[in-house]
Design an enzyme around this catalytic site. Structure first.
Site, short mmCIF file in Angstrom:
data_model
loop_
_atom_site.label_atom_id
_atom_site.label_comp_id
_atom_site.label_asym_id
_atom_site.label_seq_id
_atom_site.Cartn_x
_atom_site.Cartn_y
_atom_site.Cartn_z
N HIS A 143 0.86 -1.19 0.00
CA HIS A 143 0.00 0.00 0.00
C HIS A 143 0.89 1.24 0.00
CE1 HIS A 143 -3.98 -1.91 0.98
NE2 HIS A 143 -3.16 -2.90 1.30
N HIS A 197 -3.22 -5.22 8.60
CA HIS A 197 -2.17 -4.22 8.34
C HIS A 197 -2.00 -3.38 9.60
CE1 HIS A 197 -1.37 -5.00 4.07
NE2 HIS A 197 -2.64 -5.34 4.00
N ASN A 221 0.02 -12.28 8.21
CA ASN A 221 0.66 -11.35 7.28
C ASN A 221 0.29 -9.92 7.62
OD1 ASN A 221 -0.11 -13.94 5.16
ND2 ASN A 221 1.99 -13.25 5.33
N GLY A 251 1.23 -21.38 -0.21
CA GLY A 251 2.57 -21.89 -0.02
C GLY A 251 3.63 -20.81 0.06
N HIS A 253 2.64 -17.24 1.38
CA HIS A 253 2.26 -16.37 2.48
C HIS A 253 2.38 -17.04 3.84
CE1 HIS A 253 0.57 -13.79 -0.66
NE2 HIS A 253 0.49 -12.83 0.23
N ASP A 276 -6.64 -13.10 -1.81
CA ASP A 276 -5.91 -11.82 -1.85
C ASP A 276 -5.29 -11.65 -3.23
OD1 ASP A 276 -4.96 -9.37 -0.99
OD2 ASP A 276 -3.25 -10.20 0.11
N ALA A 311 3.01 -8.67 -2.66
CA ALA A 311 1.95 -7.77 -3.12
C ALA A 311 0.73 -8.59 -3.54
CB ALA A 311 2.46 -6.91 -4.28
#
Length: 389
Positions: A143, A197, A221, A251, A253, A276, A311
């Site tokens: 971001h 986040h 994450n 596999g 993340h 995502d 990303a």
């Protein structure tokens, strides 16, 4: 009388368990029966029987968190781009999809919400997920830092209003000023408040859950790691029965042990597999944009060109299913819950989708014995016909 399709001979996964040599009967857009064979249950008239011996039939997949696919972006593309991305994921079994934004200028996000809301109104999307701009610069991931802002409830309300009743979820760093008030506002509006986040402590995350947060955005994450003296948000999110945890099972993340940890502590009823996904899902390696940031996809892994942060993903939910069963060795019924029933319930759509029960939409996926996708039906129509390949 609506045409009838009988899917016969498959292993059918129902809420009560798996039925061997089972069948699912579809009339028009709805499921009318499912379970073991029983004479006289199919309607008279135009009946098509599809022999699925040696296959599995499971509910259509529900993706809560998806930024695009097929080379098309939900975050910045045209209406045709978004429809192409939706179609790409349908070909991989996702019959219900929530479109996710990324951090951007508020005026742009308002306009984006209006475009996506139109597609939700006509039934192509199940709603909108705002990921950013109300997130921590310490855990920004892919971001744009200069566009981040504190979660002012007035601005959160502005985005929700721009979605015209189709806002489904907002990801927040709830430790930031205005975070808890924004969570309370979202709860009042019937919109999911998701913790993500975030650089929150354990105690701050507990406070967010008590204020009404009910989802962990891609658990593990973009948040502090679990520590024995500083347990952080992961522990708080895993231990609370009110929270559904998103997991990206590609596999990349997550280590398989982290996935097993989440299933063990949250239980299969509180896990939702997500993609995502960004534009490259179902498309290929190359250079892409995620919001204003440039992304390089190599060997199926998406990373920012500047800084190298992951990303999003190139995952599709059929691959998440296959990996969960064949690599992670999870029970098929648990995987079905994580891909269908749990996200459907979270979206308030459990009465229409998420399981193969009479009266629900005829959304289903056909898998072969190795859990590779062979067929997709959405609302009674084949998106991928198992008899044509």
């Amino acid at each position: 009388m609506a045409p009838t399709t009988v899917l016969a001979g498959a292993r059918v996964v129902l809420p009560t368990g798996t039925v061997d040599d089972g069948r699912v009967i579809v009339e028009g857009t709805r499921i009318v029966a499912g379970g073991p064979p029983a004479p006289g249950t199919a309607a008279a008239g135009d009946v098509r029987t599809v022999d699925l011996s040696g296959h599995w039939v499971v509910p259509g997949f529900v993706d809560l968190h998806n930024h695009g696919g097929g080379g098309a972006s939900f975050t910045s593309g045209t209406v045709d781009d978004v429809l192409h991305g939706i179609r790409t994921h349908r070909l991989h079994g996702t019959t219900t999809l929530v479109a996710s934004t990324v951090t951007g200028d508020m005026d742009f996000l308002v306009r984006r919400a209006g475009l996506l809301a139109e597609l939700a109104q006509q039934g192509d999307l199940a709603g909108i997920h705002f990921e950013g701009p109300f997130i921590s610069p310490c855990r920004k991931g892919a971001h744009s830092e200069e566009l981040l802002r504190d979660p002012d409830p007035a601005e959160v309300r502005k985005l929700v209003d721009a979605a015209h009743g189709h806002a489904r979820m907002v990801t927040l760093a709830t430790e930031l000023p205005g975070g808890l008030d924004s969570v309370r506002l979202l709860a009042e509006l019937g919109v999911i408040a998701a913790v993500g986040h975030t650089d929150a402590t354990y105690e701050q995350t507990v406070a967010a859950i008590d204020a009404g947060a009910t989802v962990a955005t891609h658990l593990f994450n973009a948040m502090p790691a679990l520590g024995h003296r500083s347990p952080g948000p992961i522990t708080a999110l895993l231990e609370d029965e009110r929270v559904t945890v998103e997991l990206i099972n590609d596999g990349t993340h997550l280590h398989p042990a982290a996935l097993q940890l989440a299933f063990h502590h949250a239980g299969p009823h509180r896990v939702a597999f997500i993609t995502d996904a960004m534009d490259a899902a179902g498309f290929g390696d190359g250079r892409y944009l995620l919001g204003p940031l440039e992304v390089e996809v190599a060997d199926g892994v998406a990373r920012l060109v500047e800084g190298g942060s992951i990303a999003g993903s190139t995952l599709t939910l059929d691959r998440a299913f296959q990996r969960a069963v064949t690599v992670d060795r999870l029970p098929v019924e648990h995987v079905v819950a994580a891909l269908s029933a749990n996200p459907a319930r979270l979206l308030g759509l459990g009465d229409r989708i998420g399981s193969l029960e009479p009266g629900k939409d005829a959304d289903l996926v056909v898998l072969d014995a190795d859990f590779a996708l062979k067929g997709v039906m959405r609302r009674g129509e084949w998106v991928v016909d198992p008899q044509q390949g």
